[in-house]
Each structure stands twice: as C-alpha cells, then as structure tokens.
Design a protein around this motif. Sequence first.
Motif, mmCIF file in Angstrom:
data_model
loop_
_atom_site.group_PDB
_atom_site.id
_atom_site.type_symbol
_atom_site.label_atom_id
_atom_site.label_comp_id
_atom_site.label_asym_id
_atom_site.label_seq_id
_atom_site.Cartn_x
_atom_site.Cartn_y
_atom_site.Cartn_z
ATOM 1 N N PHE A 84 -0.520 2.304 4.509
ATOM 2 C CA PHE A 84 -0.977 1.470 3.407
ATOM 3 C C PHE A 84 -2.474 1.605 3.248
ATOM 4 O O PHE A 84 -3.166 2.172 4.078
ATOM 5 N N LEU A 85 -2.937 1.067 2.151
ATOM 6 C CA LEU A 85 -4.332 1.209 1.758
ATOM 7 C C LEU A 85 -4.826 -0.160 1.341
ATOM 8 O O LEU A 85 -4.200 -0.832 0.543
ATOM 9 N N ARG A 86 -5.937 -0.574 1.912
ATOM 10 C CA ARG A 86 -6.504 -1.871 1.552
ATOM 11 C C ARG A 86 -7.879 -1.655 0.963
ATOM 12 O O ARG A 86 -8.677 -0.924 1.517
ATOM 13 N N MET A 130 -4.091 -4.421 -2.185
ATOM 14 C CA MET A 130 -3.339 -3.764 -1.122
ATOM 15 C C MET A 130 -2.301 -2.858 -1.753
ATOM 16 O O MET A 130 -1.570 -3.261 -2.644
ATOM 17 N N VAL A 131 -2.275 -1.638 -1.294
ATOM 18 C CA VAL A 131 -1.337 -0.667 -1.854
ATOM 19 C C VAL A 131 -0.489 -0.119 -0.716
ATOM 20 O O VAL A 131 -1.031 0.342 0.290
ATOM 21 N N ALA A 132 0.811 -0.196 -0.871
ATOM 22 C CA ALA A 132 1.703 0.374 0.131
ATOM 23 C C ALA A 132 2.498 1.486 -0.552
ATOM 24 O O ALA A 132 3.380 1.207 -1.357
ATOM 25 N N PRO A 133 2.193 2.747 -0.273
ATOM 26 C CA PRO A 133 2.906 3.829 -0.955
ATOM 27 C C PRO A 133 4.204 4.175 -0.245
ATOM 28 O O PRO A 133 4.369 3.913 0.935
ATOM 29 N N LEU A 177 3.795 -0.093 -4.141
ATOM 30 C CA LEU A 177 3.688 -1.527 -4.394
ATOM 31 C C LEU A 177 2.222 -1.926 -4.306
ATOM 32 O O LEU A 177 1.549 -1.592 -3.347
ATOM 33 N N ILE A 178 1.765 -2.576 -5.330
ATOM 34 C CA ILE A 178 0.365 -3.014 -5.363
ATOM 35 C C ILE A 178 0.338 -4.538 -5.400
ATOM 36 O O ILE A 178 1.041 -5.151 -6.206
#
Lengths: 694, 96
Positions: free
Chosen positions: B68-70, B79-82, B88-89
Amino acid sequence: MPVTHKTLVKSKQGSNAQSQQKPLAAKTAKVVSKKKDEDDGTEIGEGGDEWMHGKTLIKPPDQLDLTEAELKEEFTRILTANNPHAPQNIVRYSFKERSYKPISSVDQLAVHFFLEGNLLHRDSDEARRQKAKQGLPDEKATVVTETEDEKLETPLQAAGGEEAGDVEEGGGEDGAHSVDSKTGKKEQKLTNQFNFSERASQTLNNPLRERGCQTEPPPRASFSATANQWEIYDVYLEEMQKQEKNKEKAKAVPKKEDDKGKKKLTLVETQSDDLTKVAKVAKIIERMVNQNTFDDIAQDFRYFEDASDEFREQEGTLLPLWKFQYDQAKRLSVTALCWNQSYKDLFAVGLGSYDFTKQGRGMLVFYSLKNSTYPEYNYPTTSGILCLDIHPDRPYLVAVGFYDGCVAVYNLKEERPEPVYKSSSKSGKHTDPVWQVRWQKDDMDNHQNFFSVSSDGRVVSWTLVKSELVFTDIIKLSLVGAVSEGPEGVPPPTMACGTSFDFHKQINYLFLVGTEEGKIHKCSKAYSSQFLETYDAHNMAVDAVKWNQFHPKVFISCSSDWTVKIWDHTIRTPVFIFDLNAAVGDVAWSPYSSTVFAAVTADGKVHVFDLGINKYEAICQQPVVAKKKTKLTHIEFNPVYPIIIVGDDRGYVTSLKLSPNLRSKPKWGRKKLDIQFSGIHYYPPSFLFLRKTG
Amino acid sequence: QAEVEETLKRIQTHKGVIGTIVVNAEGIPIRTTLDNSTTVQYAGLLHQLTMKARSTVRDIDPQNDLTFLRIRSKKHEIMVAPDKEYMLIVIQNPSE
C-alpha cells in the motif's frame, strides 16, 4: 594584265620611268594582246580586232620626243616589295663611333587598310577570359564526363571533321570539349550548306492514363507497453505456471469430473468477481484506516515504555491499549481467550454466558491487533462457548467446547460458518458443559486430537479421523473422599465435575484436573481409573489450573474462593497462597518469566505477581474496566509482545501493555528457583503466608 | 460478496474518513463516495502515482510487490491499496 607582264620583264629603272613606258608598252602590249586574244578567242571576239585597228596613235603635244635609239633602250624594272614611302636614308647617331651612321634595315611595312575586327585569337588572354566565363558550365560537365572520355573517344573518332580532329589533338580538355558537344551545351552543328536538310519525326505519344487502386488498410491498433524487469519476470512466472499446470494435467488425466467441477467454480468466479477481488484490498485499507484512528495506541503498543517505572521500586503498571468489542456480542460475556501461536497478533475470543439461567447463543470471534473495530472471523453458535483452544501447529484449527456439552472443531481456512467437526449425542458428547479443551500432539496415525473436560466427570479424548470425531474416554473423575448418602438411599453421584485441566508442558501424559469440589487431581493418560495424586485445593470450584511453563514442578490454581495457590506437584500443600479479595476468574503464567503470573478478579482488577521480586504482594494491582460491576473473566499473555488481553463479562476484551517492571526476567536460573521453592519445604505449613485484605 | 460490501461500508463510516474510491485496472472509478469531478481527479492522479510506485518497487526486486501507499499531507492522509485488478483509495483525516 598583259601590260603588267611586260613591265616586269623589261623595266630596270625606277618607278618614275614607268609612266613613260606605258604607251610603248601599250603598243607592244596590243600586239601581244592580239595574239592572246586570238588564243583565247572566245572572250573578246571580233569586235576587239576592229577596236584595235581603229585606234590611231595620238600624240599629246607635250610628250617628250625621244630618238629611236632612246626609244629602243631597254629599261629593266624590278618590282620589289619595298615601301616607296619608306625613307631610305635614316641616320642615327652612334655614340660609340661619335658619328652619324645610316641604318641598314628600314621598316618597309606599309599599312594600306586598317579595320578593327571582333575576332579574338583562341589562346589570347581575352579569349581565355571569355572562355572562362562561358566555359564554366561547360567545364563542369567536362569534369563529370571526363571518365566517359575513353568510351566516347572511339565513336567520336568516327564522327566527321572537326570533332575528330579535336579528339586527335588529345588532351583532357579538348577531349572533354568534344564530349561536351554531345552531352552538354551543343555547339552549333556544322551542316552542309548546300544540300543539308533536317527532318524530324515524332512518334505517336500514347495518351497517359493514370490508374490506381487502394486496398483496404489492415486493421490497426496502437500498442504500447513497457518492458521493465518485473514485467519480464511476470511473464516468466506465468509461463512456469502454465507448464506446471500442463504437467499436472498430464498426470491427472482421468480426473474428468473434478475438472468439470472446477470449471463450474471458475465460471462462478468470473461472474461475481466484481467486488470480491476488492476484498483483500479492502481489508488492508480497513487496517490502515484503523491504524490512523488509533495511531497513538499503536505507537504506545510498540514504543511506549513507562519511564516512571524507574521511580517505582518494584511496582509496575498496565497501560490500556485497544479495546475490542463486537456489536453482536454485547450481551455475552467472554468465556475463553486464546492467542494464536503462529500469528502473534491474532487471538480468539469465545463468548457465551456463565449464568445458568441466561443460556442462549454464543459466538466465536477472532480479532487481530491490527484492527480493533471489527473481528477477522466470527462464527455464531447456537450454544454458548465455554472454552477454546487453537492448535499450536495448525493455526487454523480451533477446538471449542460448548455449554450444551458438545465439542466442535472449526477450520478457519474454510468459508462456511459451521464447524468442520462437531460431536453429537451419538458420538459421545458430554452431558454437561465442557469447561476446557486442549489440543494434543498428533497421534500415531497423524490424526489431530484434543482433550476435553466436563462437568459430567469425564475427560475425553477426541480424534479427528477423516470427517468424524472419535471419542475415547480417558478418565472418569470419581469422587474421592467422603461420600454422603443421598436421600432415600440413592447412591450419591460418584462423578466429580471437572472444571479445568491442564497438561504438563514437558511430560506429555501428565495432567491436572480441577473439580467443582475444589480438588485437583493429578492424572496420567495411562491410568484411566486412578489418580496419581489429589490435592485439596480450594473450597469452591477450581476455576483454573495451569502448569508453570518453565518450572517442571510448579502449577497454579485459582478459585472463586478468592484465593490463588501455587503448588509444587510433589507436595500436597500449596507453596504460596494469595488472597485477592474477590472471586478470581482466571490466572495465567507469563511466557517470559517463570515467576510472573497474573490473575483477574470479579472486581475488575488485574493482579500481577512476580515471585522473584515480591513473594507476598502483587507488584501491580490495577482496575482495568470502567464500571466496577464488570467481572473480569479471563486473562492471557501474548507469547511475543508484552501485552495481555483481559475479557470481561460484558463481552469486551481489553488489551493492556505491561510496564517494564512487570517484565523483568528472572535473573537466576532454575536451580535457584528450586532453592527458592525448596527452601520453603522446610517451613511447616503454618508458616505459609495467608494474606488478608487490607 | 456481502462481506466486501460490509467492509467498504465500515471503512466509509469510520471516524475521520472523508471519502473512498474503488478504481479498476484502467484507472476508471467504479465506486465512490465523493463527487464526480473530485473522484475523477483523484482516480487519475493516484492511479499514475501508484503505477509508478509499483514499478519502482518491482524494478528493484521483481519478486516484491507494492502493498500500500500512504500520502500524508497537511490536511489529510490519502491511502491507496493497489491490487491486481482494483485499487482502493481512502482519504482520511487522522486527527479527528
């Protein structure tokens, strides 16, 4: 003309005499001319003779008379090319001889006619300059065509006249010039002036037609991709997987039905893949969101160490962390807690009710520390859960004991909410609530098995054989001691009610059973009818019995009679007794120290003891729930992290962090502990410390 | 299926969450709780950034993958969970 001939032959004198001679010459000339005329004949004709005869000599009056002798005198005349006007006596001064000397040769040139023309010699400067101006385009062509010289020389030699002459002259330039005449600027073609005729003809030019055709362009699509290292890696992985699948298919060809079933499954998946694939991602996001909301708790969990512990000598505190609650489990109380051994942040909560009158449904809920707002798994059950245990090796197997006497095994990997195995009245379920279950090591046939103890007095071993639970009675607890006669001579029930048990950590066959009567029996799996030992432990039912995880001889027991007792199994009396002022719900040893244990009481307090530091008092006594009425029912230490979870009768699970003072590891080895304990051996029982409430 | 819906709902109603967007593999938002223009903007920009981040992680080690990316900014946290197919953002205000 005949006149002139004569004068050439005969005159010697100078030119002055020439005029005199003329009439004489004319005479003789006449005669001569006659002859000539006769010779010629045709031109003059007859009329000439008459003209000649008719002419008489007319003497001019002033003519010089000459004697005949003088007339016959011959004068020779020489015709020279000398210029009569040229001076013949040019004299120049010679400084050498200091005198004038006549020049011998005098220029005899006489210019009769002078006309300025416009022709230039080819080699003169001006001509060259002009050639240069005109010849530049020509000379370029000549440079190009110099290579063709040799080729063209031979046809040129065959060409007429001047052109051939030019080639024969040789030299590159000249050859080039001749080539020039053919390729570049055309020199004027020399034509025969008399009978040259130029004829030209033109062939029929076919009319030009343009014809074209166009095919339909092939369908095009623009394609773009990146070729990163990971894309290449992905493709290789896919290839490998395909190959493996092919291998498997090649091996398992006869399994056609399974394939059909699989096909169906895959179809279903593709239809409903809209949001199910988001599940995993959604879970991650939910945890992240929770982490953000409870960020300070997470930080505390990880990093906070109570610095004030340095100032408190031996006492420690419990820092409350997350609180876990589930809406649907509000009315239920926590009846069992268990940490998962493999996933250190996952724990199981069994929910049910201890109240005899309020029996209803139950729930098995799994929480992760990463998400405190919603459980990871939850299984609703028809009957209240009283105990659970997670298999130490297979973290997805959970054994559960119910209030209605059933035992069940849940498999967390499976999606369905029912247990995988469940005992029924046919398969030997207990007739009374099951108070404790414990997984055992796999038996000889690699089947999993677990034990359960119940109020019906039986300790039963259940084995998971294929899809069934097979039970084996291990031991039947019989009442030891005084048997009171019931009314009407009915034989009193001989079965004791087991309320807790625990297996020795090292010695596999040894286990302890606590009963409702307050006794603890030490049993062995081998002996089904006899106890190895019996301890008179408590006045009320023994709620929990736990072996020490490090010390092979020590175990602890707690009861609703407000006491916690520590035993050495070789001694029939307790080694330590602690009075906690309220009914003790549960007690647990710590996984990091052999001397630390914690107990929870019905007044909402957690008591932490460290026998290595303080043998008589708790080093921490802390209420952990807001309302005083809530009873704490269970406590468990996390095997890795310094936290404990405490369950209460309102369905909440609170997690607390142990402060450093509570986490001190024992500084001595086991031997010293033995001494510690063995030292007490020598104390008579009366010296045991009974702590009164203060 | 219902579980996922429930999870998404829980996230949306969680404390401090401003909005959630579900984006498919091409960067087109499928589900959102924000208005259209904001959604499109977030989806497009974050999709690119996530692809870049993922590419970076995998370039360094192809066996690794982005979890994920914060992105934490002054005002809130994105927060982005690819995933392989979806992304999902969630935009949350953590201090609330």
